[in-house]
Design a protein around this motif. Structure first.
Motif, PDB file in Angstrom:
ATOM      1  N   LEU A 298       0.823  -1.208   0.000  1.00 57.27           N
ATOM      2  CA  LEU A 298       0.000   0.000   0.000  1.00 57.27           C
ATOM      3  C   LEU A 298       0.859   1.261   0.000  1.00 57.27           C
ATOM      4  O   LEU A 298       1.883   1.327   0.676  1.00 57.27           O
ATOM      5  CB  LEU A 298      -0.918   0.021   1.224  1.00 57.27           C
ATOM      6  N   THR A 299       0.410   2.270  -0.720  1.00 60.34           N
ATOM      7  CA  THR A 299       1.046   3.581  -0.644  1.00 60.34           C
ATOM      8  C   THR A 299       0.744   4.194   0.715  1.00 60.34           C
ATOM      9  O   THR A 299      -0.109   3.702   1.466  1.00 60.34           O
ATOM     10  CB  THR A 299       0.511   4.513  -1.742  1.00 60.34           C
ATOM     11  N   ASP A 300       1.438   5.283   1.052  1.00 62.40           N
ATOM     12  CA  ASP A 300       1.212   5.941   2.343  1.00 62.40           C
ATOM     13  C   ASP A 300      -0.236   6.393   2.506  1.00 62.40           C
ATOM     14  O   ASP A 300      -0.762   6.437   3.614  1.00 62.40           O
ATOM     15  CB  ASP A 300       2.146   7.141   2.503  1.00 62.40           C
ATOM     16  N   SER A 301      -0.874   6.735   1.391  1.00 61.46           N
ATOM     17  CA  SER A 301      -2.270   7.176   1.433  1.00 61.46           C
ATOM     18  C   SER A 301      -3.232   6.076   0.994  1.00 61.46           C
ATOM     19  O   SER A 301      -4.419   6.330   0.787  1.00 61.46           O
ATOM     20  CB  SER A 301      -2.461   8.403   0.534  1.00 61.46           C
ATOM     21  N   GLY A 302      -2.711   4.844   0.870  1.00 57.04           N
ATOM     22  CA  GLY A 302      -3.544   3.748   0.399  1.00 57.04           C
ATOM     23  C   GLY A 302      -4.624   3.360   1.385  1.00 57.04           C
ATOM     24  O   GLY A 302      -4.512   3.581   2.595  1.00 57.04           O
ATOM     25  N   ARG A 303      -5.675   2.751   0.863  1.00 53.79           N
ATOM     26  CA  ARG A 303      -6.812   2.333   1.682  1.00 53.79           C
ATOM     27  C   ARG A 303      -7.103   0.850   1.485  1.00 53.79           C
ATOM     28  O   ARG A 303      -6.885   0.297   0.406  1.00 53.79           O
ATOM     29  CB  ARG A 303      -8.055   3.163   1.337  1.00 53.79           C
ATOM     30  N   PHE A 304      -7.623   0.265   2.546  1.00 60.06           N
ATOM     31  CA  PHE A 304      -7.909  -1.174   2.563  1.00 60.06           C
ATOM     32  C   PHE A 304      -9.321  -1.388   3.084  1.00 60.06           C
ATOM     33  O   PHE A 304      -9.749  -0.748   4.050  1.00 60.06           O
ATOM     34  CB  PHE A 304      -6.904  -1.876   3.485  1.00 60.06           C
ATOM     35  N   THR A 305     -10.050  -2.276   2.423  1.00 60.57           N
ATOM     36  CA  THR A 305     -11.399  -2.583   2.878  1.00 60.57           C
ATOM     37  C   THR A 305     -11.634  -4.087   2.792  1.00 60.57           C
ATOM     38  O   THR A 305     -11.147  -4.767   1.880  1.00 60.57           O
ATOM     39  CB  THR A 305     -12.457  -1.828   2.033  1.00 60.57           C
ATOM     40  N   THR A 306     -12.359  -4.608   3.785  1.00 60.37           N
ATOM     41  CA  THR A 306     -12.719  -6.012   3.813  1.00 60.37           C
ATOM     42  C   THR A 306     -14.045  -6.132   4.550  1.00 60.37           C
ATOM     43  O   THR A 306     -14.603  -5.107   4.990  1.00 60.37           O
ATOM     44  CB  THR A 306     -11.618  -6.861   4.488  1.00 60.37           C
ATOM     45  N   PHE A 307     -14.565  -7.337   4.690  1.00 59.18           N
ATOM     46  CA  PHE A 307     -15.853  -7.471   5.366  1.00 59.18           C
ATOM     47  C   PHE A 307     -15.844  -8.650   6.317  1.00 59.18           C
ATOM     48  O   PHE A 307     -14.966  -9.524   6.263  1.00 59.18           O
ATOM     49  CB  PHE A 307     -17.003  -7.610   4.355  1.00 59.18           C
TER      50      PHE A 307
ATOM     51  N   PRO B  57     -25.823 -11.714   6.629  1.00 56.66           N
ATOM     52  CA  PRO B  57     -25.604 -10.273   6.815  1.00 56.66           C
ATOM     53  C   PRO B  57     -24.151  -9.997   7.195  1.00 56.66           C
ATOM     54  O   PRO B  57     -23.519 -10.787   7.908  1.00 56.66           O
ATOM     55  CB  PRO B  57     -26.563  -9.924   7.950  1.00 56.66           C
ATOM     56  N   ALA B  58     -23.633  -8.870   6.713  1.00 54.60           N
ATOM     57  CA  ALA B  58     -22.217  -8.570   6.912  1.00 54.60           C
ATOM     58  C   ALA B  58     -22.018  -7.083   7.162  1.00 54.60           C
ATOM     59  O   ALA B  58     -22.929  -6.276   6.970  1.00 54.60           O
ATOM     60  CB  ALA B  58     -21.420  -9.003   5.688  1.00 54.60           C
ATOM     61  N   PHE B  59     -20.813  -6.733   7.599  1.00 56.06           N
ATOM     62  CA  PHE B  59     -20.440  -5.329   7.725  1.00 56.06           C
ATOM     63  C   PHE B  59     -19.034  -5.150   7.171  1.00 56.06           C
ATOM     64  O   PHE B  59     -18.288  -6.119   7.004  1.00 56.06           O
ATOM     65  CB  PHE B  59     -20.515  -4.849   9.178  1.00 56.06           C
ATOM     66  N   VAL B  60     -18.666  -3.916   6.887  1.00 53.55           N
ATOM     67  CA  VAL B  60     -17.403  -3.612   6.222  1.00 53.55           C
ATOM     68  C   VAL B  60     -16.406  -3.005   7.197  1.00 53.55           C
ATOM     69  O   VAL B  60     -16.744  -2.131   7.989  1.00 53.55           O
ATOM     70  CB  VAL B  60     -17.636  -2.645   5.035  1.00 53.55           C
ATOM     71  N   HIS B  61     -15.165  -3.490   7.136  1.00 51.39           N
ATOM     72  CA  HIS B  61     -14.033  -2.873   7.827  1.00 51.39           C
ATOM     73  C   HIS B  61     -13.329  -1.955   6.828  1.00 51.39           C
ATOM     74  O   HIS B  61     -13.014  -2.386   5.707  1.00 51.39           O
ATOM     75  CB  HIS B  61     -13.011  -3.924   8.288  1.00 51.39           C
ATOM     76  N   ARG B  62     -13.048  -0.707   7.225  1.00 47.76           N
ATOM     77  CA  ARG B  62     -12.264   0.205   6.397  1.00 47.76           C
ATOM     78  C   ARG B  62     -11.015   0.601   7.160  1.00 47.76           C
ATOM     79  O   ARG B  62     -11.075   0.844   8.368  1.00 47.76           O
ATOM     80  CB  ARG B  62     -13.067   1.466   6.057  1.00 47.76           C
ATOM     81  N   ALA B  63      -9.893   0.680   6.470  1.00 42.56           N
ATOM     82  CA  ALA B  63      -8.640   1.040   7.125  1.00 42.56           C
ATOM     83  C   ALA B  63      -7.805   1.919   6.202  1.00 42.56           C
ATOM     84  O   ALA B  63      -7.804   1.748   4.975  1.00 42.56           O
ATOM     85  CB  ALA B  63      -7.854  -0.213   7.503  1.00 42.56           C
ATOM     86  N   ALA B  64      -7.087   2.870   6.810  1.00 37.30           N
ATOM     87  CA  ALA B  64      -6.235   3.780   6.050  1.00 37.30           C
ATOM     88  C   ALA B  64      -5.049   4.204   6.900  1.00 37.30           C
ATOM     89  O   ALA B  64      -5.052   4.040   8.123  1.00 37.30           O
ATOM     90  CB  ALA B  64      -7.031   5.012   5.605  1.00 37.30           C
ATOM     91  N   LEU B  65      -4.035   4.739   6.250  1.00 34.73           N
ATOM     92  CA  LEU B  65      -2.809   5.213   6.891  1.00 34.73           C
ATOM     93  C   LEU B  65      -2.094   4.080   7.625  1.00 34.73           C
ATOM     94  O   LEU B  65      -2.153   3.968   8.853  1.00 34.73           O
ATOM     95  CB  LEU B  65      -3.095   6.370   7.856  1.00 34.73           C
ATOM     96  N   PRO B  66      -1.409   3.225   6.882  1.00 35.30           N
ATOM     97  CA  PRO B  66      -0.667   2.116   7.520  1.00 35.30           C
ATOM     98  C   PRO B  66       0.331   2.639   8.544  1.00 35.30           C
ATOM     99  O   PRO B  66       1.083   3.569   8.268  1.00 35.30           O
ATOM    100  CB  PRO B  66       0.051   1.450   6.342  1.00 35.30           C
ATOM    101  N   ARG B  67       0.341   2.057   9.744  1.00 34.35           N
ATOM    102  CA  ARG B  67       1.274   2.469  10.797  1.00 34.35           C
ATOM    103  C   ARG B  67       2.664   1.895  10.557  1.00 34.35           C
ATOM    104  O   ARG B  67       3.670   2.570  10.757  1.00 34.35           O
ATOM    105  CB  ARG B  67       0.776   1.985  12.164  1.00 34.35           C
TER     106      ARG B  67
ATOM    107  N   GLY C 256     -18.392  -0.220   9.212  1.00 31.44           N
ATOM    108  CA  GLY C 256     -19.604   0.268   8.601  1.00 31.44           C
ATOM    109  C   GLY C 256     -20.854  -0.375   9.181  1.00 31.44           C
ATOM    110  O   GLY C 256     -20.768  -1.321   9.979  1.00 31.44           O
ATOM    111  N   PRO C 257     -22.024   0.123   8.793  1.00 32.45           N
ATOM    112  CA  PRO C 257     -23.284  -0.462   9.277  1.00 32.45           C
ATOM    113  C   PRO C 257     -23.507  -1.856   8.693  1.00 32.45           C
ATOM    114  O   PRO C 257     -22.882  -2.237   7.692  1.00 32.45           O
ATOM    115  CB  PRO C 257     -24.334   0.527   8.757  1.00 32.45           C
ATOM    116  N   VAL C 258     -24.369  -2.595   9.313  1.00 35.40           N
ATOM    117  CA  VAL C 258     -24.674  -3.947   8.847  1.00 35.40           C
ATOM    118  C   VAL C 258     -25.398  -3.892   7.498  1.00 35.40           C
ATOM    119  O   VAL C 258     -26.337  -3.111   7.318  1.00 35.40           O
ATOM    120  CB  VAL C 258     -25.545  -4.703   9.875  1.00 35.40           C
ATOM    121  N   VAL C 259     -24.933  -4.693   6.573  1.00 34.10           N
ATOM    122  CA  VAL C 259     -25.599  -4.832   5.275  1.00 34.10           C
ATOM    123  C   VAL C 259     -26.512  -6.038   5.387  1.00 34.10           C
ATOM    124  O   VAL C 259     -26.090  -7.191   5.234  1.00 34.10           O
ATOM    125  CB  VAL C 259     -24.563  -5.017   4.141  1.00 34.10           C
TER     126      VAL C 259
END
Length: 203
Positions: free
Chosen positions: A132-141, A178-188, A169-172
């Motif tokens: 990932l780039t420094d500003s990259g984003r990651f999403t999973t569920f 039924p599922a929900f989404v994890h969002r992540a940004a700015l790798p430490r 995120g909210p439950v879909v």
């Protein structure tokens, strides 16, 4: 070959018993910056439910690499998206740094985290941080019914430890299950990407 058939043949590789819904695909790909991304990676695309949503948001000239371990699903993806800007790569997400020698702007994951060992989770998250780039984003569920299990809680903790920004995120509800989404940004912590290692220093 359906995702259900592959689940019963290889449950630990497939993870899902049914294809993800359009509503979950929308949640997975929104607010991810796909419209500005040059290189996007999808991990565990399965039958391509998220792949289509990613392509709909990507700008012309952008590149999508779909990494799929299951040979049958990889073949189906190649046929389904022939002529589209998708490169289907058969391999493990843990080898992401070798499979994708470019820095990545966004990663969308459909991987079955709750059936993985702790070591496997760590290896894949290390690989994600490495590309990932420094500003990259990651999403999973994650599935709602499994969110309380030790593997799911361990994964959520690892995500919070590795990214400065993490949101749930909210439950879909129109998804099976039924599922929900994890969002992540700015790798430490960023693992060294293979393309940045000088040959004389490589092991």
């Amino acid at each position: 070959m359906s995702i259900t058939a592959e689940f019963f043949r290889h449950p630990l590789l497939t993870g899902a018993i049914a294809a993800s819904s359009p509503q979950l695909a929308e949640a997975m790909t929104s607010d991810l910056g796909l419209e500005r991304a040059k290189v996007v990676v999808e991990l565990g695309p399965g039958t391509g439910a998220f792949t289509s949503a990613i392509l709909d948001r990507m700008a012309p000239g952008a590149r999508l690499v779909a990494v799929e371990l299951n040979a049958v699903l990889a073949g189906e993806l190649t046929r389904r998206f022939r002529g589209r800007p998708v490169e289907v790569v058969r391999g493990s997400a843990a080898d992401l740094g070798n499979l994708v020698p470019d820095q990545v702007d966004a990663i969308v994951s459909g991987l079955p985290w709750t059936v993985m060992s702790e070591q496997q989770q760590h290896r894949i998250l290390d690989a994600i941080g490495g590309v990932l780039t420094d500003s990259g984003r990651f999403t999973t569920f994650a599935y709602v019914h499994a969110a309380w299990t030790p593997p799911a809680r361990r994964f959520a903790a690892q995500l919070a430890a590795r990214f400065a920004v993490v949101a749930r995120g909210p439950v879909v509800w129109p998804n099976l299950p039924p599922a929900f989404v994890h969002r992540a940004a700015l790798p430490r912590v960023r693992a060294a990407h293979p393309s940045t290692v000088h040959p004389s220093t490589a092991a």
